[in-house]
Design a protein around this motif. Sequence first.
Motif, PDB file in Angstrom:
ATOM      1  N   UNK A   1       6.077  -7.546 -31.860  1.00  0.00           N
ATOM      2  CA  UNK A   1       6.641  -6.898 -33.043  1.00  0.00           C
ATOM      3  C   UNK A   1       6.082  -5.489 -33.207  1.00  0.00           C
ATOM      4  N   UNK A   2       4.786  -5.344 -32.955  1.00  0.00           N
ATOM      5  CA  UNK A   2       4.157  -4.024 -33.130  1.00  0.00           C
ATOM      6  C   UNK A   2       4.723  -3.022 -32.127  1.00  0.00           C
ATOM      7  N   UNK A   3       4.961  -3.497 -30.897  1.00  0.00           N
ATOM      8  CA  UNK A   3       5.414  -2.570 -29.867  1.00  0.00           C
ATOM      9  C   UNK A   3       6.912  -2.399 -29.811  1.00  0.00           C
ATOM     10  N   UNK A   4       7.663  -3.173 -30.598  1.00  0.00           N
ATOM     11  CA  UNK A   4       9.116  -3.093 -30.534  1.00  0.00           C
ATOM     12  C   UNK A   4       9.581  -1.699 -30.957  1.00  0.00           C
ATOM     13  N   UNK A   5      10.515  -1.150 -30.204  1.00  0.00           N
ATOM     14  CA  UNK A   5      10.885   0.237 -30.440  1.00  0.00           C
ATOM     15  C   UNK A   5      12.314   0.419 -30.934  1.00  0.00           C
ATOM     16  N   UNK A   6      13.272  -0.106 -30.178  1.00  0.00           N
ATOM     17  CA  UNK A   6      14.655   0.299 -30.448  1.00  0.00           C
ATOM     18  C   UNK A   6      15.128  -0.117 -31.845  1.00  0.00           C
ATOM     19  N   UNK A   7      14.779  -1.332 -32.274  1.00  0.00           N
ATOM     20  CA  UNK A   7      15.246  -1.785 -33.587  1.00  0.00           C
ATOM     21  C   UNK A   7      14.762  -0.818 -34.661  1.00  0.00           C
ATOM     22  N   UNK A   8      13.476  -0.467 -34.600  1.00  0.00           N
ATOM     23  CA  UNK A   8      12.949   0.406 -35.643  1.00  0.00           C
ATOM     24  C   UNK A   8      13.470   1.838 -35.494  1.00  0.00           C
ATOM     25  N   UNK A   9      13.651   2.287 -34.250  1.00  0.00           N
ATOM     26  CA  UNK A   9      14.165   3.649 -34.075  1.00  0.00           C
ATOM     27  C   UNK A   9      15.545   3.758 -34.709  1.00  0.00           C
ATOM     28  N   UNK A  10      16.355   2.714 -34.542  1.00  0.00           N
ATOM     29  CA  UNK A  10      17.721   2.811 -35.042  1.00  0.00           C
ATOM     30  C   UNK A  10      17.844   2.471 -36.514  1.00  0.00           C
ATOM     31  N   UNK A  11      16.972   1.597 -37.010  1.00  0.00           N
ATOM     32  CA  UNK A  11      17.207   1.109 -38.364  1.00  0.00           C
ATOM     33  C   UNK A  11      16.112   1.439 -39.373  1.00  0.00           C
ATOM     34  N   UNK A  12      14.939   1.870 -38.914  1.00  0.00           N
ATOM     35  CA  UNK A  12      13.879   2.159 -39.884  1.00  0.00           C
ATOM     36  C   UNK A  12      13.862   3.642 -40.228  1.00  0.00           C
ATOM     37  N   UNK A  13      13.036   3.993 -41.211  1.00  0.00           N
ATOM     38  CA  UNK A  13      13.021   5.366 -41.691  1.00  0.00           C
ATOM     39  C   UNK A  13      12.298   6.300 -40.744  1.00  0.00           C
ATOM     40  N   UNK A  14      12.444   7.594 -41.011  1.00  0.00           N
ATOM     41  CA  UNK A  14      11.782   8.588 -40.176  1.00  0.00           C
ATOM     42  C   UNK A  14      10.585   9.208 -40.880  1.00  0.00           C
ATOM     43  N   UNK A  15      10.673   9.279 -42.226  1.00  0.00           N
ATOM     44  CA  UNK A  15       9.599   9.971 -42.917  1.00  0.00           C
ATOM     45  C   UNK A  15       8.487   8.987 -43.250  1.00  0.00           C
ATOM     46  N   UNK A  16       7.258   9.432 -42.999  1.00  0.00           N
ATOM     47  CA  UNK A  16       6.116   8.563 -43.197  1.00  0.00           C
ATOM     48  C   UNK A  16       5.822   8.448 -44.684  1.00  0.00           C
ATOM     49  N   UNK A  17       5.792   7.230 -45.179  1.00  0.00           N
ATOM     50  CA  UNK A  17       5.521   7.031 -46.596  1.00  0.00           C
ATOM     51  C   UNK A  17       4.435   5.980 -46.729  1.00  0.00           C
ATOM     52  N   UNK A  18       3.516   6.233 -47.633  1.00  0.00           N
ATOM     53  CA  UNK A  18       2.415   5.296 -47.817  1.00  0.00           C
ATOM     54  C   UNK A  18       2.885   4.223 -48.794  1.00  0.00           C
ATOM     55  N   UNK A  19       3.512   3.177 -48.259  1.00  0.00           N
ATOM     56  CA  UNK A  19       4.083   2.191 -49.167  1.00  0.00           C
ATOM     57  C   UNK A  19       4.043   0.818 -48.525  1.00  0.00           C
ATOM     58  N   UNK A  20       3.815  -0.211 -49.359  1.00  0.00           N
ATOM     59  CA  UNK A  20       3.896  -1.562 -48.809  1.00  0.00           C
ATOM     60  C   UNK A  20       5.020  -2.323 -49.495  1.00  0.00           C
ATOM     61  N   UNK A  21       5.948  -1.583 -50.106  1.00  0.00           N
ATOM     62  CA  UNK A  21       7.095  -2.218 -50.739  1.00  0.00           C
ATOM     63  C   UNK A  21       8.154  -2.468 -49.672  1.00  0.00           C
TER      64      UNK A  21
END
Lengths: 458, 432
Positions: free
Chosen positions: A378-398
């Motif tokens: 899960x930590x090393x997974x790339x494509x799912x997060x590249x396509x569907x997660x955000x780009x800007x770093x935010x300090x949030x655990x919501x």
Amino acid sequence: MSFSFFLLVIIILGLGSYYFGKSKALALKQNDVVHSLPKYYGYYALVWFATPALIIVSLWLIFSEGIVTNQVISTLPDNIKTLPTNELTLILNDIKNKAAGNLVAGESFIGFELAAETYNSYSKIAENIIIYSSIVLGLISFIFAYISISGKLRARNRIESIVSKILLVSASIAIFATAGILLSVLFEAIRFFQIISFDDFIFGLTWSPQMAIRDDQVGSSGLFGAIPLFLGTGLISLISLTVAVPVGLMTAIYLSEYAPSRVRAVTKPMLEVLSGIPTVVYGFFAAITLAPFIRDFGETLGMNIASESALGVGLVMGIMIIPLVSSLSDDVISAVPQAMREGSYGLGATKSETIKRVIIPAALPGIVGGILLAASRAIGETMIVVMAAGLSARLSINPLDAVTTVTVQIVTLLVGDQEFDSPKTLAAFALGLTLFVVTLILNFYALRIVRKYREQYE
Amino acid sequence: MSNPSSNSSSITEIVNKGLKKRYRSEFMFRLYGITSILFAAAFLIVFFSSIIDKGYSAFTQGELNISIYLDPEIIDPDNTLDEEEIRYANYDKLVFDSLKNFFPSVSSRKERKELKALVSNGTSLRIQSLVLDDMSLIGKTLDLSVKLDSDIDMFLKGNVDITLDESQRRISDNQVKWTNELKTKGLISQKFNSTLFSAGDSREPEQAGVLGALVGSFFMLLITFIVAFPLGVAAAIYLEEFAPKNKFTDFVEVNINNLAAVPSIIYGLLGLAVFINFFGMPRSAPLVGGLVLALMTFPVIIIASRAALQSVPPSITDAALGVGASKIQTVFDHVFPLALPGMLTGSIIGMARALGESAPLLMIGMVAFVVDIPSTPLDASAALPVQVYLWADAPERGFVERTSAAILVLLFFLLVMNSTAIWLRNKFEIKW
């Protein structure tokens, strides 16, 4: 002589040396005792021919470019020769392009055409030297081998020792690959830590890697605090494990303890399909189908959910990991000895009680190992997060916020134009190093736990 | 003094009291198991129906039947038959003129622009190449079926909400009106989208295809196989048959197990740092991609090959050694041929995984926009999964269905590879 023709010549000569070696052995066999089968003498001759030829060709592939380039530089006018290295590299690239017959934007100095021609002629000379010397050397060494072939020559033993060395080298490639990964990432990461301090990277709270266009620009230094990335990676991995662990574990338990063979016959291939879907496809599904659905669902409940929420990404990633968790747990559950189950049944326990009180505790180390492996995936997974997660770093655990991960940042930093000395590019390697070390530790311990567990019941 | 019979009956009572609860929890537990399987199954159904639902329409493409008069006045006014002259003629105008035949009232600049945008902007290039191939066509009228622009195609496929305000959609009121008119005249038809399988990438959805990516992926897999299969098999043979039990062998094994679990993106970083920056290999080339994927597939092949070697019974080895074969002869003449089908099966499955891998390819620059179909492994190229990634990012609505179509193509090839592996296993696997 073109490269493919050269290759053809080498192959034909190689086959020829095999043939001659073999026929000499066959001829010897007529009236003498020959140590090995004739084919081994053929191989023997072939090896003697091919080794020098191959060594020369590989030396050529590695060094010819550098030698030719140095020769060309020495013919350049003095004012060009003394330019700083990176400008010189640009000019050399132009020369090589010109030499290859491509269009070049502008000819930067007098004698540019000449340099391109020089480059071509030097390359040609180098190529000819290599081609002819490799063939000649190969043939000389073949002739020596051919002369040395006699009934007493232990050709098979020689060939076998070569083969076993080749096998050993192939197995060592695993070590080279690991070392290659570690060193390549480590070197760039060290360069990064010479610019940005290690503490700022590991403990910094702000990640905004854009570099300045002008030196006096506001915020020109770029901030490389990786905590938001670690937090985002952790959040998404946690969500995915909350999906994958219960579902995967229950699937494995049901399949190995309850399911009739018909259900197994359907479910196993289904899980294989699930694990065979490329991650880029999961990513597309997460971005195009699931994320809008979750956002709209949130709107009907009056919640404000980001369309790149960690929740959607985590869910899909969790589903991707289900087969991994389930197959690893299946393995460890089936490894629990039947006697333990029967002991529990004999005391009157129901099936689920047996599973909960006997099998799971017995299989726990193996299951934990499996979960650790799943976490590292899960930590090393790339494509799912590249396509569907955000780009800007935010300090949030919501989980309803858009967060970014280590892998997303590596991709965004390295895709597109890059200058190879800026901290921005080097930061990707520092992140890669972190990722590598963390997953390495997870994998190492997970595999050790699983192996120890297996030995326990063997 | 206790009465044994009453004591045992009270235990039975206690057990019976608890039974209902225990059976219920047994039932619930079983239900959880079934639910989790159903959850996975439901996801698969939703997943595939969503992809197919989005993607199937990409296999057809709206085309317009149109007659184009190849006006000599426009193509070659001086009747020179000079290729350069003809190449640079205003073919856009020819297309526009024939469209105008349908709607003679069009006059304003905005309307002319909208009318032109009905058909794909590749149309004039197509006419140009037709004319250049056969100059005797000049002066004749060509009946052609030309591709509609992707936005119009999307409207015909029902993907454009025309109740929205004109400014909020990519197709204007006029275009809607014209398209509907042409449709009622029966001039518009949905045809099989052969471009999807015969073209490289393009900025225009209706001209984009997956062939370039397919060829790129093919070259990559070829290199992966050539590099990783011999090495992997050799390493497996060494570890299984020759390796002494010592620290070095243990170390190799630890490395292989770790390599199998290293995140794929790290392999991309390795490719970038070593192959591209250190060895100076070309960016975006299938050669580099193939090498990176080979490194990734290497441990998978080793693990599969070792399993295949283990399944060969020791009696074979014993027999060969017994009649005087050397260790190497035993392995290469007897054990290896018997294990080969199993090795191939495992390798094909590993290669199928490599085919779907895209993260390391992003690192080595395979995300470049490449229109040409690569002809050697050194040419810049895309790869199938990366094409999916690129199209998924494209803003045009037409690329959504094409992304899904590319996914279907990708899944089709994965299916083919995996079925080949299963077929191989069933056909050649020997049950000892």
